[in-house]
Write a protein that holds these residues in place. Structure first.
Motif, short mmCIF file in Angstrom:
data_model
loop_
_atom_site.label_atom_id
_atom_site.label_comp_id
_atom_site.label_asym_id
_atom_site.label_seq_id
_atom_site.Cartn_x
_atom_site.Cartn_y
_atom_site.Cartn_z
N ASN A 1 0.82 -1.22 0.00
CA ASN A 1 0.00 0.00 0.00
C ASN A 1 0.85 1.26 0.00
N THR A 2 2.09 1.15 0.50
CA THR A 2 2.93 2.36 0.60
C THR A 2 3.11 3.01 -0.76
N ALA A 3 3.22 2.22 -1.83
CA ALA A 3 3.41 2.84 -3.15
C ALA A 3 2.15 2.78 -3.98
N ARG A 4 1.02 2.47 -3.35
CA ARG A 4 -0.23 2.39 -4.10
C ARG A 4 -1.25 3.43 -3.64
N ASN A 5 -0.82 4.31 -2.73
CA ASN A 5 -1.85 5.18 -2.15
C ASN A 5 -1.89 6.55 -2.80
N THR A 6 -2.85 7.37 -2.39
CA THR A 6 -3.06 8.68 -3.03
C THR A 6 -2.37 9.78 -2.23
N THR A 7 -1.52 9.43 -1.29
CA THR A 7 -0.46 10.26 -0.66
C THR A 7 -0.94 11.43 0.19
N ILE A 8 -2.20 11.42 0.62
CA ILE A 8 -2.68 12.53 1.44
C ILE A 8 -2.12 12.41 2.85
N GLN B 1 -9.34 1.36 -4.22
CA GLN B 1 -8.85 1.71 -5.55
C GLN B 1 -8.45 3.18 -5.65
N ALA B 2 -7.63 3.45 -6.66
CA ALA B 2 -7.26 4.84 -6.99
C ALA B 2 -7.12 4.94 -8.50
N LEU B 3 -7.19 6.16 -9.00
CA LEU B 3 -7.05 6.40 -10.44
C LEU B 3 -6.16 7.61 -10.65
N VAL B 4 -5.46 7.66 -11.76
CA VAL B 4 -4.80 8.90 -12.16
C VAL B 4 -5.19 9.22 -13.60
N SER B 5 -5.27 10.55 -13.86
CA SER B 5 -5.71 10.99 -15.18
C SER B 5 -4.51 11.28 -16.08
N GLU B 6 -4.79 11.68 -17.29
CA GLU B 6 -3.75 12.22 -18.17
C GLU B 6 -3.19 13.50 -17.54
N PRO B 7 -1.94 13.86 -17.81
CA PRO B 7 -1.38 15.07 -17.19
C PRO B 7 -2.10 16.32 -17.69
N LEU B 8 -2.35 17.27 -16.78
CA LEU B 8 -3.00 18.53 -17.14
C LEU B 8 -2.12 19.69 -16.70
N LYS B 9 -2.40 20.86 -17.25
CA LYS B 9 -1.76 22.08 -16.73
C LYS B 9 -2.20 22.23 -15.27
N ILE C 1 -9.60 14.23 -4.35
CA ILE C 1 -8.78 14.52 -5.53
C ILE C 1 -7.65 15.48 -5.18
N SER C 2 -6.52 15.28 -5.83
CA SER C 2 -5.42 16.25 -5.78
C SER C 2 -4.76 16.20 -7.16
N ILE D 1 -6.99 10.48 -7.90
CA ILE D 1 -8.39 10.38 -7.48
C ILE D 1 -8.65 9.11 -6.70
N GLY D 2 -9.48 9.23 -5.66
CA GLY D 2 -9.84 8.03 -4.90
C GLY D 2 -11.23 8.17 -4.30
N ALA D 3 -11.68 7.08 -3.71
CA ALA D 3 -12.99 7.10 -3.04
C ALA D 3 -13.02 5.98 -2.01
N GLY D 4 -14.12 5.24 -2.01
CA GLY D 4 -14.31 4.27 -0.94
C GLY D 4 -13.82 2.88 -1.29
N ILE D 5 -13.84 2.04 -0.26
CA ILE D 5 -13.40 0.65 -0.45
C ILE D 5 -14.48 -0.11 -1.22
N ASP D 6 -14.08 -1.20 -1.84
CA ASP D 6 -15.07 -2.14 -2.37
C ASP D 6 -15.66 -2.90 -1.18
#
Ligand SMILES: Cc1cc2nc3c(=O)[nH]c(=O)nc-3n(C[C@H](O)[C@H](O)[C@H](O)COP(=O)(O)OP(=O)(O)OC[C@H]3O[C@@H](n4cnc5c(N)ncnc54)[C@H](O)[C@@H]3O)c2cc1C
Ligand SMILES: CSCC(=O)[O-]
Length: 404
Positions: free
Chosen positions: A60-67, A248-256, A272-273, A282-287
């Protein structure tokens, strides 16, 4: 032999396991590696092995959304996460590795009168505990996040938020790499691709572990295996009040640059950050089901993106690049377990669920102290597994945020 400085310049060795160590840490994530580092640096215990079944930082250390934040409601949790936040603020210097801790603040958004009452209560509690926290109204949120829909036209209108300015994000795998390199420089053995398959227990005392590379002895063992901790506990004949779920987490295409803080909403259930590379994180709740698969189901992804577009309609055309999952070890009160067990010398540090990255240095520090002294650190003591017998739970479902 290399000097300490030369040691420090390398990454880390891949040593052959010794027959015995003073302390064994099971789990080469941030919490486990950090524990080994503080054992060596703060407590002078260097004959330590970190045993990792995969590769260090692969969980999980390298799978999280780093907040990273410390704005939890109850005194015990605020003390733990604020201890950690203070360590975050000097961590790059301490381990001589840039963990890219960016104190860009975190907003926990309110959409109803009850949300705002809960936020006010939590902010009051934070301020009594010396945690930087304030309540913003919708206008204050809009000033911080111009891209967010703070109008009254929203299905869930933004009414305000709690704001923690010292909170932020960090580079997750750098934390694992930094702690690994620093611990290795003190002589800690990091044994990757080495799976613990059982515990050597005799007369109620731990004597070491069985692994796929042979038995390794120690009379102090700290198990720091996150989503696999329930399985580990069972190997030791213990029951952990914990469930392992995909998160789960997701990342988008890079934006300005479009978002320079962290936005979390329990209500619409998403957060989101924007990373330094420009992707939306981006993230939300557990399955809802129990699982060990490090991946989740599509409905959760769909729900997550609905929540994000509710807050940021202009992101509806952004493409998602990657999605993944981790295995989070969730406790009934959304708080961790830092605890001795009925097996003498065997300790568990787990149950961090969806929110343990922010606690990495603080957890490692107090757990190292507990292993070194044989007594739980005062900050760790309230998180004993016994709380599930005594009923002295520390219910942080509100502050644990979105993901629970
Ligand atoms: C998608 C996602 C998003 C998240 N977002 C956030 C966030 O924004 N902020 C936050 O604070 N927290 C967040 N979290 C939670 C956070 O990632 C974890 O609580 C934290 O990283 C746990 O760290 P750890 O070192 O205990 O676990 P891990 O990094 O999972 O390390 C445990 C290690 O133990 C090893 N292991 C397991 N069994 C054995 C065995 N038998 N033998 C040897 N090794 C073994 C595993 O391989 C693993 O490497 C998130 C988690 C996920 C999955
Ligand atoms: C995965 S939710 C992140 C947090 O707890 O701040």
């Amino acid at each position: 032999a290399l000097s300490h400085h030369e040691n420090w310049q390398r990454q880390w060795r891949n040593p052959t396991p010794k027959k015995a160590y003073d302390v064994i840490i099971i789990g080469g994530g941030g919490h486990g590696l950090g524990t080994a580092y503080y054992l060596a640096k703060e407590f002078g215990i260097r004959n330590v092995a970190v045993i990792e079944k995969g590769w260090l930082g692969g969980g999980n250390t390298a799978r999280n959304t780093t907040i990273v934040r410390s704005n939890y409601l109850w005194d015990e949790a605020a003390a733990l996460y604020e201890h950690s936040l203070k360590l975050w603020e000097g961590l790059s210097q301490d381990i001589n590795y840039n963990v890219m801790f960016s104190q860009r603040g975190v907003l926990n958004v309110g959409h109803t009168l009850q949300d705002m009452r809960d936020i006010q209560r939590r902010v009051n509690a934070n301020r009594l505990n010396g945690v930087d926290s304030e309540v913003l109204d919708a206008k204050g949120v809009q000033e911080l996040v111009p891209a967010m829909d703070c109008s009254q036209n929203a299905r869930y209108p933004v009414m305000g938020a709690s704001w923690q300015p010292r909170a932020g994000v960090a580079r997750h795998d750098a934390v694992a790499w930094g702690f690994a390199r620093a611990a290795d420089a003190y002589g800690v053995d990091i044994l990757q691709q080495t799976e613990v398959t059982g515990f050597k227990i005799r007369d109620g005392q731990i004597h070491g572990v069985h692994t796929n590379r042979g038995d390794i002895e120690a009379k102090t063992v700290g198990c720091v295996t996150a989503g696999n901790s329930g399985v580990m506990a069972k190997m030791a004949g213990l029951k952990m009040p914990m469930e392992s779920h995909p998160l789960q987490a997701l990342v988008s295409e890079p934006l300005k640059p479009v978002l320079d803080t962290v936005v979390m909403s329990n209500h619409v259930h998403g957060y989101i950050s924007q990373s330094d590379k420009g992707d939306l994180v981006i993230g939300a709740g557990i399955d809802g089901y129990n699982g060990y698969g490090q991946r989740g189901s599509y409905p959760t992804v769909e729900h997550t993106l609905q929540a994000i577009v509710e807050m940021f309609p202009s992101f509806s055309r952004v493409r998602m690049n990657r999605q993944w999952g981790g295995i989070v070890d969730t406790c009934p009160d959304a708080c961790p377990i830092l605890s001795k067990t009925k097996v003498k010398g065997l300790y568990f540090n787990c149950g961090w669920g969806t929110g343990g990255f922010k606690a990495t240095p603080g957890s490692a520090h107090v757990f190292a102290s507990s292993l070194a002294k044989g007594e739980m650190h005062p900050i760790a003591a309230p998180f004993s597994i016994d709380r599930f017998n005594t009923g002295a739970l520390i219910d942080e479902h509100g502050a644990a945020g979105v993901a629970h």
